[in-house]
Design a protein around this motif. Structure first.
Motif, mmCIF file in Angstrom:
data_model
loop_
_atom_site.group_PDB
_atom_site.id
_atom_site.type_symbol
_atom_site.label_atom_id
_atom_site.label_comp_id
_atom_site.label_asym_id
_atom_site.label_seq_id
_atom_site.Cartn_x
_atom_site.Cartn_y
_atom_site.Cartn_z
ATOM 1 N N GLU A 101 0.807 -1.152 -0.044
ATOM 2 C CA GLU A 101 -0.106 0.072 -0.059
ATOM 3 C C GLU A 101 0.803 1.093 0.061
ATOM 4 N N SER A 102 1.947 1.332 0.800
ATOM 5 C CA SER A 102 2.981 2.247 0.784
ATOM 6 C C SER A 102 3.511 2.625 -0.447
ATOM 7 N N MET A 103 3.812 1.611 -1.247
ATOM 8 C CA MET A 103 4.726 1.469 -2.488
ATOM 9 C C MET A 103 3.778 2.062 -3.559
ATOM 10 N N GLN A 104 2.280 1.701 -3.466
ATOM 11 C CA GLN A 104 1.368 2.254 -4.550
ATOM 12 C C GLN A 104 1.160 3.827 -4.329
ATOM 13 N N GLN A 105 1.308 4.119 -3.348
ATOM 14 C CA GLN A 105 1.133 5.434 -2.819
ATOM 15 C C GLN A 105 2.296 6.506 -3.235
ATOM 16 N N GLN A 106 3.535 5.861 -3.175
ATOM 17 C CA GLN A 106 4.759 6.273 -3.397
ATOM 18 C C GLN A 106 5.418 6.804 -2.091
ATOM 19 N N ASP A 107 4.903 6.087 -0.988
ATOM 20 C CA ASP A 107 5.169 6.808 0.306
ATOM 21 C C ASP A 107 6.525 5.964 0.877
ATOM 22 N N LEU A 108 7.455 6.686 0.452
ATOM 23 C CA LEU A 108 8.934 6.072 0.870
ATOM 24 C C LEU A 108 9.050 5.889 2.309
ATOM 25 N N ALA A 109 8.897 7.244 2.923
ATOM 26 C CA ALA A 109 9.094 7.332 4.420
ATOM 27 C C ALA A 109 8.433 6.106 5.134
ATOM 28 N N GLY A 110 6.851 5.920 4.775
ATOM 29 C CA GLY A 110 6.128 4.829 5.498
ATOM 30 C C GLY A 110 6.678 3.501 5.172
ATOM 31 N N ALA A 111 7.085 3.174 4.021
ATOM 32 C CA ALA A 111 7.764 1.925 3.805
ATOM 33 C C ALA A 111 8.910 1.561 4.468
ATOM 34 N N MET A 112 9.684 2.714 4.614
ATOM 35 C CA MET A 112 11.167 2.712 5.462
ATOM 36 C C MET A 112 10.792 2.671 7.097
ATOM 37 N N LEU A 113 9.989 3.195 7.496
ATOM 38 C CA LEU A 113 9.694 3.144 8.873
ATOM 39 C C LEU A 113 9.068 1.449 9.179
ATOM 40 N N LEU A 114 8.206 1.133 8.141
ATOM 41 C CA LEU A 114 7.768 -0.216 8.440
ATOM 42 C C LEU A 114 8.805 -1.260 8.642
ATOM 43 N N TYR A 115 9.711 -1.194 7.463
ATOM 44 C CA TYR A 115 10.689 -2.166 7.410
ATOM 45 C C TYR A 115 11.634 -1.933 8.672
ATOM 46 N N ASP A 116 11.811 -0.977 9.223
ATOM 47 C CA ASP A 116 12.534 -0.565 10.631
ATOM 48 C C ASP A 116 11.920 -1.332 11.728
ATOM 49 N N ASP A 117 10.353 -1.339 11.537
ATOM 50 C CA ASP A 117 9.703 -2.025 12.800
ATOM 51 C C ASP A 117 10.073 -3.583 12.562
ATOM 52 N N ILE A 118 9.777 -4.189 11.060
ATOM 53 C CA ILE A 118 10.124 -5.429 10.876
ATOM 54 C C ILE A 118 11.629 -5.840 11.357
ATOM 55 N N ASN A 119 12.511 -5.198 11.082
ATOM 56 C CA ASN A 119 14.047 -5.390 11.653
ATOM 57 C C ASN A 119 14.142 -5.400 12.957
ATOM 58 N N ARG A 120 13.462 -4.622 13.700
ATOM 59 C CA ARG A 120 13.673 -4.547 15.160
ATOM 60 C C ARG A 120 13.087 -5.885 15.856
ATOM 61 N N LYS A 121 12.272 -6.324 15.050
ATOM 62 C CA LYS A 121 11.424 -7.698 15.529
ATOM 63 C C LYS A 121 12.432 -8.853 15.298
ATOM 64 N N GLY A 122 13.633 -8.723 14.691
ATOM 65 C CA GLY A 122 14.262 -9.553 14.557
ATOM 66 C C GLY A 122 14.398 -10.604 13.250
ATOM 67 N N PHE A 123 13.697 -9.921 12.224
ATOM 68 C CA PHE A 123 13.672 -10.884 10.829
ATOM 69 C C PHE A 123 14.692 -10.425 10.136
ATOM 70 N N ASP A 124 15.460 -11.292 9.445
ATOM 71 C CA ASP A 124 16.545 -10.839 8.803
ATOM 72 C C ASP A 124 16.222 -10.511 7.122
ATOM 73 N N GLY A 125 16.824 -9.615 6.772
ATOM 74 C CA GLY A 125 16.514 -9.019 5.409
ATOM 75 C C GLY A 125 16.115 -10.011 4.445
ATOM 76 N N ASP A 126 16.947 -11.124 4.361
ATOM 77 C CA ASP A 126 16.659 -12.030 3.156
ATOM 78 C C ASP A 126 15.231 -12.888 3.440
ATOM 79 N N MET A 127 14.840 -13.051 4.539
ATOM 80 C CA MET A 127 13.597 -13.650 4.953
ATOM 81 C C MET A 127 12.642 -12.504 4.445
ATOM 82 N N VAL A 128 12.936 -11.220 4.831
ATOM 83 C CA VAL A 128 12.043 -10.241 4.110
ATOM 84 C C VAL A 128 11.341 -10.222 2.850
ATOM 85 N N ILE A 129 12.732 -10.360 2.143
ATOM 86 C CA ILE A 129 12.718 -10.299 0.802
ATOM 87 C C ILE A 129 12.164 -11.501 0.091
ATOM 88 N N ASN A 130 12.488 -12.817 0.755
ATOM 89 C CA ASN A 130 11.880 -14.025 0.078
ATOM 90 C C ASN A 130 10.190 -14.094 0.490
#
Length: 591
Positions: free
Chosen positions: A256-285
């Motif tokens: 949804e953030s990508m469709q709205q071109q909301d880069l800040a929202g996408a980056m903050l969401l990924y930061d939340d995912i990263n804080r929960k301990g999920f590795d980057g390759d798991m997120v991409i997969n």
């Protein structure tokens, strides 16, 4: 306190009817037992945890059952079934080929086959992980497997069918097990939860079934771990936490953030995912799988390929209708490239964030490419302007031609002709089209015309040399001089030039007679150079010559070099003592 038994062992099927997801195999085996059409060797192959060893044990128990049911199942009441269930049956032998893979182990097994069963009808030998046997062990097993005693039945089980020798495969009846479907896995997990009084919602069981990837043993193991973790209450959230799976809601928020071109929202969401301990390759997969599911939902015919937990199907379908297929395909390419290069990246987080940045502005890039066709295409090259050069025609060499002479005695065949023409063009097209008058240029053109008229007047071709008629003596002298020049350069063509015979045709042309094609080829290669040489020597720029092959009917007139045998015969005719010397010494000549 009772000893804990894992669900995979506790709820292992005991009859064919309780086997999950392998109806095509259990039905075949039951019919074979009822009709008394059992093979002497079976091969069960397929993925791990789908019931190969279980079916082998059920088959071994059923064929020795004393009171089988009408549909071909074991009764589980007779002495044979009871002893089998308790693990004390002497008619069933299990061998782990992973740890007993030598020739001696197979020889021991073959020695046991010789003894008939004391109770029951069959002795069953179950060899698990049979692909681990060595080649010599396989070969030692071939004869017994091909013609065993009537009371012996072999059941081989393996996960890697391609590693088994073809001679073993041809002696067995092969059964291919398939992965257990998501629906069958969830149904079996629900039954076990009811028997064990476990509170579990269907969504969490679907998540467990997806994680097991068609392996029932893995699904039961995951269920046991989550039950221990949650104290008997299995929910969607604690299943996600225990399996370390990222919730699909995060992916819906990302798209949804990508469709709205909301880069800040996408980056903050990924930061939340990263804080929960999920590795980057798991997120991409996981995001790649999410994009794949959206692309599948674009067509209603492919909706059956969507394997997601209950409650998310409608959300996937509604979200897919808002996104174009081009965006999804491009996003999958970006994610795939990111996943491939993830291991090589030093800054893992930055690598994933760059992919998110690309995806945020991907929609804008696609729109720009659609609006402006020039974007994304190769740069157009400016058309080159023609330069006003004077065109000079190159030297032309006429093609080979074959002409038979009318005189049958000579039988001349013209093989090739070398002709050179030097043409002077009147004026180039650039000067013809020019309408601008320049006094200096007019002066230069007048001087050029004067030179041309002078050339035409004196009959020369621009080099100051007049066309003198060809004289045979001068021609032969110049020809021999060129041949000597070739010999000095150690060029094999020099000898062929000396062997050629010259004949003058007219004032500007002559013929070079040769006796074979080899001689012709050598002279033809030097055609252009010898023409220039003769024009300079004889002061005639119009000289043309033809290379002609002469066929000799008289064998004695051939000038071809004699062979070793012919040389000896000629010497023997002239000097008979040479032949007598050879015969007396019993010499053998190497021809």
């Amino acid at each position: 306190m009772d000893k804990f038994i894992v669900s995979a062992r506790k709820y292992r099927p005991q009859t064919f009817n309780t086997v999950i997801g392998q109806a095509h195999i259990t039905t075949t085996l039951k019919n074979a037992i009822k009709n008394n059409q059992l093979a002497h060797a079976f091969l069960f192959c397929g993925p791990r945890g789908v019931g190969k060893t279980t079916c082998a044990r059920i088959l071994a128990k059923t064929i020795n059952c004393e009171n089988r049911t009408p549909d071909g199942e074991a009764c589980n009441i007779c002495n044979s079934c009871i002893s089998f269930n308790e693990g004390t049956s002497l008619n069933i032998h299990e061998l782990d080929a992973a740890s007993n893979n030598s020739v001696d182990d197979i020889r021991t097994l073959v020695d046991q086959v010789r003894f008939a069963p004391q109770a029951g009808k069959y002795k069953v030998y179950i060899i698990d992980e049979v692909h681990m046997l060595s080649s010599s062990a396989f070969n030692a097993f071939l004869k017994t497997l091909e013609e065993p005693p009537p009371y012996a039945i072999f059941i081989l089980a393996t996960t890697e069918k391609h590693k088994i020798l073809p001679t073993i495969l041809s002696r067995c009846q092969i059964f291919d097990f398939k992965r257990i479907t998501l629906h069958d896995t969830v149904y079996h997990l629900q039954e076990i939860c009811q028997k064990e009084d476990i509170k579990a919602d269907k969504t969490s069981l679907q998540l467990i079934a997806q994680k097991s990837e068609g392996c029932m043993r893995d699904a039961l193991g995951i269920l046991d771990k989550i039950v221990s973790f949650t104290n008997g209450e299995v929910s969607y959230l604690n299943t996600l936490e225990h399996l370390n799976i990222l919730d699909a809601d995060y992916y819906f928020k990302l798209i949804e953030s990508m469709q709205q071109q909301d880069l800040a929202g996408a980056m903050l969401l990924y930061d939340d995912i990263n804080r929960k301990g999920f590795d980057g390759d798991m997120v991409i997969n996981g995001f790649s799988e999410f994009m794949r599911n959206l692309l599948v939902c674009k067509d209603e015919r492919c909706a059956t390929l969507l394997e997601v937990v209950e409650g998310f199907s409608e959300k996937y379908i509604s979200t897919a209708q808002k996104i174009s297929a081009g965006y999804l395909v491009s996003a999958l390419n970006i994610l795939n490239e990111t996943e491939i290069n993830y291991k090589a990246a030093r800054n893992k987080r930055l690598h994933v964030e760059l992919a998110l940045i690309k995806l945020c502005y991907l929609h804008q890039a696609i729109e720009l490419a659609a609006d402006e066709p020039g974007i994304g295409k190769k740069k157009l090259i400016e058309r080159a302007k023609p330069v006003a050069f004077r065109n000079i025609e190159p030297i032309e060499i006429s093609q080979k031609s074959k002409v038979k002479s009318q005189n049958p005695e000579t039988k001349l065949i013209i093989e090739s002709a070398v002709e050179e023409k030097i043409l002077v063009r009147e004026e180039s097209e650039v000067y013809k089209k020019s309408e601008i008058r320049n006094p200096k240029s007019e002066t230069k053109l007048a001087a050029l015309d004067k030179i041309r008229n002078q050339v035409r007047g004196n009959g020369s071709h621009g080099n100051g040399l007049s066309a003198k008629p060809i004289q045979i003596e001068q021609l032969q002298q110049a020809w021999d001089e060129y041949a000597a020049k070739l010999k000095e350069e150690k060029n094999p063509a020099g000898q062929n030039f000396e062997m050629a015979e010259l004949r003058v045709q007219d004032d500007n042309s002559f013929i070079a007679l040769v006796h074979n094609n080899i001689q012709l080829k050598f002279i033809e290669q030097q055609g252009l150079k010898v023409s220039q040489f003769l024009r300079e020597k004889l002061q005639n720029t119009q000289i043309q010559f033809y290379i002609v092959t002469q066929e000799n009917t008289d064998a004695n007139s051939s000038i071809a070099p004699l062979t070793s045998r012919e040389q000896f015969q000629k010497m023997a005719e002239q000097y008979p003592l040479i032949k007598e010397f050879k015969d007396r010494l019993r010499l053998e000549l190497d021809y």
